[in-house]
Scaffold this motif. Structure first.
Motif, PDB file in Angstrom:
ATOM      1  N   LEU A 184       0.652  -1.426  -0.186  1.00  0.00           N
ATOM      2  CA  LEU A 184       0.256   0.031   0.231  1.00  0.00           C
ATOM      3  C   LEU A 184       1.365   1.081   0.208  1.00  0.00           C
ATOM      4  O   LEU A 184       1.982   1.569   0.523  1.00  0.00           O
ATOM      5  CB  LEU A 184      -0.753   0.167   0.872  1.00  0.00           C
ATOM      6  N   LEU A 185       0.231   2.042  -0.816  1.00  0.00           N
ATOM      7  CA  LEU A 185       0.994   3.183  -1.094  1.00  0.00           C
ATOM      8  C   LEU A 185       0.720   4.724  -0.208  1.00  0.00           C
ATOM      9  O   LEU A 185      -0.632   4.727  -0.883  1.00  0.00           O
ATOM     10  CB  LEU A 185       1.548   3.830  -2.283  1.00  0.00           C
ATOM     11  N   LEU A 186       1.326   5.545   0.362  1.00  0.00           N
ATOM     12  CA  LEU A 186       0.953   6.817   0.420  1.00  0.00           C
ATOM     13  C   LEU A 186       1.505   7.971   0.123  1.00  0.00           C
ATOM     14  O   LEU A 186       2.999   7.725   0.706  1.00  0.00           O
ATOM     15  CB  LEU A 186      -0.085   6.650   1.950  1.00  0.00           C
ATOM     16  N   TYR A 187       0.979   8.833   0.030  1.00  0.00           N
ATOM     17  CA  TYR A 187       1.989  10.048  -0.453  1.00  0.00           C
ATOM     18  C   TYR A 187       1.673  11.445  -0.465  1.00  0.00           C
ATOM     19  O   TYR A 187      -0.168  11.814   0.042  1.00  0.00           O
ATOM     20  CB  TYR A 187       2.461   9.313  -2.143  1.00  0.00           C
ATOM     21  N   THR A 188       2.232  12.550  -0.623  1.00  0.00           N
ATOM     22  CA  THR A 188       2.163  13.918  -0.992  1.00  0.00           C
ATOM     23  C   THR A 188       2.326  14.373  -2.628  1.00  0.00           C
ATOM     24  O   THR A 188       2.492  13.769  -3.160  1.00  0.00           O
ATOM     25  CB  THR A 188       2.661  14.468   0.024  1.00  0.00           C
ATOM     26  N   ASP A 189       1.260  15.195  -2.819  1.00  0.00           N
ATOM     27  CA  ASP A 189       1.148  15.121  -4.053  1.00  0.00           C
ATOM     28  C   ASP A 189       2.239  16.064  -5.154  1.00  0.00           C
ATOM     29  O   ASP A 189       2.109  16.162  -6.155  1.00  0.00           O
ATOM     30  CB  ASP A 189       0.166  16.647  -3.995  1.00  0.00           C
TER      31      ASP A 189
END
Length: 766
Positions: A699-704
C-alpha cells in the motif's frame, strides 16, 4: 526528631565526599524536615489562637501532648489541624481509641495532612504534584496528576504534573477556551467532575485510554477559581464517596501552590518536538540575564531514562538539577549565548571520584535564542547490558568480521543496506572499502586500520560512504583486533548508520548558529523551518518491522527551492490496542507556520490515536484541532488503522490523494470518501472505508509533490504513478520507494512524502 525517618545527615565530625546519590538524599531529608516544620508551625499557630497562648508556649504544649499520648509530635500536629479544619479528626486533648477502624481512619487522615503540608512547602507546582501523587493519590489507585493554571478567560496552562511522560505533557501544555466539555464544566460551575469510566461523550482527555477513570476538580485561591486539576487512574475505577472526599481533601492545597510557580514563557513546541525526537539525553535551559539564575524548562524522555530518580523536574534550578556540575554547565550555557556558538566538553565532572554516578560524556551546549540553551550529552552504563540494549533498539547496526589470515569476510545482512550494496555482491573487507569512502575521510580509514593492526587496540571512526546513486551516508565503524600469539589474525566490529543523528544535530547546530547571525527575519524564519522539518520528519532507514507482518519504508524529500518549506508529514505507529496507525498529511502553504502547524497536527494525531477510537473519529478530532490551532490553515490527510487480527485496513480521508494498492503486480487506486479538508468547517463527520489486505500486498501513501505537474492534471499524474508502481512491482519495499522517489514526475517544487506498507507472506521479494 520524634517520629522522623529517612536520611538523618552525616555523623558529626565525619569527612564526607558527597556523590549525586548522597546529595539527592540530603536534599530529600532537608525538604522532609522543612515540611515537618511547616506542619508543626501550623498546629502550634492553631493552638495559640484557640487557647490564647504565646507561640512559644503553644509549641511546648504540643510537645507535652506528644509525651502524654505516646504519639509522634507530627501525628499530634496532624490531628490538631484536621480537627480545626473540620476533617473529622479528634479533639486536641482526646486520647486515641483502640477500635481498629477508628485507628485506621486516624492514620489515613494524618497521612493526608502530612502530604498536604509537604506539598504546601514545595518550591514548584511540579514538586507539589509529585508529593500529592506519591504521598496520597497513589494509595487511592491513581497514577497521574495534572495541574493547570488559569491564564485568561477559559484558557489553561500546565504548570505541574506527576506520573506523566514528557511528550504527553507537551501535548497538553495549553488548553484553549474551546476545551473538552469536562474542563468547561469545572471552570463554569466550580464543581468537580467524576468520570468513573471516562467521558461518556468520548471527549479527548489526558490518560492511557478513553475508558480510564478521571477526576477533574477546580483549584481555588481565596475563594477564586485559579485552575483545574485532573487525577487519572490506569483504567475504569469506582470513585465512591470516600475516595472523592480523600481526593478533594488532598487537592485543597493545590490552588495555593499554583501561586508559587513563576510565569515563564512556554518553550517553542517545534523545539520541544525536536528534543523529544533525539536518541540521546537533552535538557532545555532558560537563563535570566548574563549573571542570573538558570532553570530547567524541558527534559526529554532519554534524559529521564538516563538519570532515573535524579532526573530534574521542570522548573527546577540548574543547581538542583545537576548539583555536581551546575557551575560548569552554567558557564558553558552563558558562553554559548554570548558567543552564539556551541560549547563542548569531553566529560562532566572533569575528574571522576570513587562511588560517583556515571559522568556526562561528550557534553554539547547549543544556544537557542536569547534566553535558552540546549544541553546534549551521552552516558555510559554496564558495557554488556548497554551494548545489548543499543543493538536491540538500533535497526541500522550490523556486525562484521574480517579474517586477515584466511581472507574470509562475514557480514550481517543489515551491512548491505548500510553500505548501499546488493546482497548478491560479496562482502568487502574493511581495507577494501577505501574506494567507497569519501576522499576526505580516507585518511581516517588509514588511521583506523593502523590502530587495529599496528597498535593492536580497539578503535572507531565515522566515515562518509558514497553510495552508488551519489548520495553520502555517515557510517560509524567500531572494531576490535583478534590477537593470537601476539599477531592480529582478524578484526571484528560493527557498522552503524548514524546519518539521522548527524542530520538532527547538524540541523540543531545550524539553526541555533544562525539565530543571532542573520538579520533578515524573513530569511531566518524560512531557514529555521527547513532545518527543523528535516530533523522532525526523517527518513526511515532501510525497512521497519511492525506487528502483523508489516514492513514499512518511508521517505521525505524537501522542496527543490531551499526556502519553500512545506508542511508534509507521515507517521507509522504501533498502538497499544495491537492496531497500526498509518497516516500521511500535507498542510497548505509554506514556511515556518506550515512546519509549526504540521508539528501540532502530527503530535495531536499521535496522542488521539492512543484513545483507541476509529479512523473517522480521529479525523474529526484532527479537524477540530486544525480549526482551533491553525490560524485559518487547512490541510489534507489520510488516516488508516490496520488490524493484524483480521488483516483489515480501515481508513478515512480529508481531501487527500487516493492510496495506491499494488497486488499481484497490478496497481489500483483506492478512491477515498469525498470528504472536505481539515480546517474547513466545524463540526464535520468524516466517513471511513475498509479493505482487506492480503499477504504480498503493498500500500502506497504519498503527498502531491510526487505527482503534480504544472501543465497537466492530477489524473494524469495518478496514471503515471500507477504505471511506475506496476513496472517496479516485486522490488524490495525500500528499493520500491527509492525508485519511485527518483523517477517522480512532480515539478511544482513542493515537498514530497511517500510511505510504503508491505504485508509479508506473499511471493519472496526480489
Amino acid at each position: 526528631m520524634t517520629g522522623s525517618a529517612g536520611y538523618r545527615g552525616p555523623p558529626r565530625g565525619a569527612l564526607v565526599d558527597p556523590g549525586p546519590a548522597a546529595l539527592t538524599a540530603e536534599n530529600r531529608w532537608l525538604r522532609t524536615r522543612f515540611a515537618r516544620r511547616h506542619l508543626l508551625d501550623l498546629a502550634a499557630g492553631m493552638l495559640a489562637a484557640q487557647m490564647r497562648l504565646p507561640p512559644s508556649e503553644a509549641a511546648e504544649y504540643l510537645d507535652s501532648l506528644s509525651q502524654a499520648t505516646g504519639l509522634p509530635v507530627e501525628d499530634i500536629a496532624a490531628d490538631i489541624v484536621n480537627a480545626v479544619s473540620g476533617d473529622g479528626g479528634p479533639s486536641v486533648t482526646a486520647v486515641p481509641g483502640t477500635d481498629g477502624h477508628h485507628l485506621e481512619g486516624l492514620a489515613e487522615r494524618r497521612r493526608a495532612r502530612r502530604t498536604a503540608a509537604a506539598a504546601e512547602a514545595a518550591d514548584t507546582a511540579g514538586e507539589a504534584a509529585r508529593t500529592l501523587l506519591d504521598g496520597g493519590l497513589s494509595a487511592l489507585g491513581a497514577d497521574s496528576l495534572w495541574l493547570w493554571r488559569r491564564t485568561g478567560p477559559g484558557c489553561l496552562r500546565l504548570i505541574g504534573h506527576a506520573g506523566v511522560g514528557a511528550a504527553e505533557a507537551v501535548a497538553w501544555q495549553w488548553i484553549p477556551p474551546a476545551a473538552p466539555e469536562p474542563f468547561r464544566t469545572v471552570l463554569a460551575d466550580g464543581t468537580p467532575v467524576w468520570l468513573q469510566d471516562g467521558p461518556a461523550d468520548g471527549s479527548p482527555l489526558p490518560g492511557p485510554s478513553a475508558r480510564a477513570a478521571r477526576a477533574l476538580l477546580p483549584l481555588t485561591r481565596r475563594d477564586r477559581a485559579v485552575g483545574v486539576a485532573l487525577v487519572g487512574w490506569p483504567g475504569p475505577t469506582p470513585l465512591d464517596p470516600a475516595v472523592r472526599r480523600a481526593v478533594a481533601g488532598l487537592l485543597e492545597v493545590a490552588g495555593t501552590v499554583l501561586d508559587t510557580e513563576e510565569t515563564d514563557p512556554t518553550p517553542a513546541p517545534v523545539l520541544v518536538d525536536v528534543l523529544d525526537a533525539l536518541a540521546h539525553p537533552a535538557v532545555l535551559l532558560r537563563l535570566r540575564g548574563p549573571h542570573g539564575t538558570a532553570s530547567v524548562e524541558h527534559v526529554n524522555d532519554e534524559a529521564v531514562a538516563t538519570l532515573g530518580s535524579a532526573a530534574p523536574a521542570v522548573g527546577a534550578s540548574l543547581a538542583r538539577a545537576f548539583p555536581l556540575v551546575h557551575t560548569e554547565l552554567g558557564r558553558l550555557a552563558r558562553r554559548a549565548l554570548s558567543t552564539t556558538h556551541p560549547q563542548r566538553l569531553a566529560r562532566l565532572p572533569v575528574a571522576a571520584r570513587p562511588g560517583e554516578a556515571s559522568p556526562l560524556l561528550d557534553v554539547r551546549v547549543l544556544p537557542a535564542g536569547d534566553e535558552h540553551a540546549v544541553v546534549l550529552w551521552h552516558t555510559v552504563a554496564a558495557p554488556g547490558l548497554a551494548a545489548a540494549r543499543a543493538v536491540a533498539r538500533l535497526q541500522s547496526v550490523a556486525p562484521f568480521r574480517d579474517s586477515l589470515t584466511g581472507g574470509e569476510t562475514v557480514w550481517a545482512p543489515q551491512a548491505y543496506g548500510i553500505l548501499g550494496m546488493d546482497r548478491a555482491e560479496a562482502p568487502v573487507p574493511l581495507p577494501d572499502l577505501r574506494d567507497r569512502v569519501h576522499e576526505d575521510d580516507r585518511a581516517a580509514l588509514t588511521k583506523l586500520l593502523a590502530v587495529l593492526t599496528e597498535r593492536q587496540a580497539g578503535a572507531q571512526a565515522v566515515l562518509r560512504i558514497v553510495l552508488p546513486d551519489g548520495t553520502v551516508r555517515h557510517v560509524q565503524v567500531a572494531a576490535e583486533p583478534l590477537i593470537d600469539d601476539g599477531v592480529v589474525t582478524a578484526v571484528a566490529g560493527v557498522y552503524q548508520n548514524v546519518s539521522d543523528s548527524r542530520r538532527t544535530e547538524a540541523a540543531l547546530t545550524a539553526t541555533f548558529d544562525h539565530l543571532t547571525a542573520l538579520h533578515d527575519q524573513s530569511e531566518l524564519r524560512h531557514h529555521l523551518a527547513l532545518q527543523l522539518q528535516q530533523a522532525i520528519v526523517p527518513e526511515v532507514p532501510g525497512l521497519q518491522e511492525l506487528p502483523g507482518g508489516l514492513v514499512v519504508a518511508a521517505r521525505y524529500r524537501p522542496a527543490a527551492e531551499e526556502y519553500r518549506v512545506g508542511g508534509d508529514w507521515y507517521d507509522v505507529l504501533a498502538l497499544p490496542s495491537g492496531k497500526v496507525l498509518v497516516a500521511v498529511g500535507d498542510i497548505a502553504g509554506h514556511g515556518i507556520d506550515s512546519v509549526t502547524g504540521m508539528v501540532a497536527l502530527r503530535n495531536a494525531q499521535r496522542a488521539l490515536a492512543f484513545t483507541g477510537h476509529s479512523a473517522r473519529h480521529l479525523m474529526g478530532w484532527l479537524n477540530e484541532v486544525t480549526l482551533r490551532t491553525g490560524g485559518g490553515t487547512t490541510a489534507t490527510a489520510v488516516c488508516a488503522l490496520y488490524d493484524p487480527q483480521d488483516h483489515g485496513l480501515v481508513w478515512s480521508s480529508a481531501g487527500h490523494l487516493p492510496m495506491l494498492l499494488l497486488r499481484e503486480g497490478r496497481a489500483r487506486l483506492l478512491d477515498p470518501p469525498q470528504d472536505i479538508l481539515l480546517g474547513a468547517v466545524s463540526p464535520f463527520t468524516y466517513r471511513e472505508q475498509r479493505i482487506g489486505l492480503r499477504p504480498g500486498d503493498t500500500l502506497l501513501l504519498y503527498t502531491d509533490g510526487l505527482i503534480e505537474r504544472r501543465h497537466s492534471g492530477i489524473d494524469e499524474g495518478l496514471t503515471r504513478l500507477a504505471g511506475e508502481a506496476e513496472r517496479l512491482a516485486g522490488r524490495e519495499t525500500d528499493l520500491l520507494v527509492d525508485e519511485l522517489l527518483r523517477t517522480a514526475t512532480g515539478d511544482t517544487d513542493d515537498d514530497t512524502s511517500i510511505v510504503a506498507v508491505h504485508v509479508r507472506g506473499g511471493q519472496p521479494e526480489r
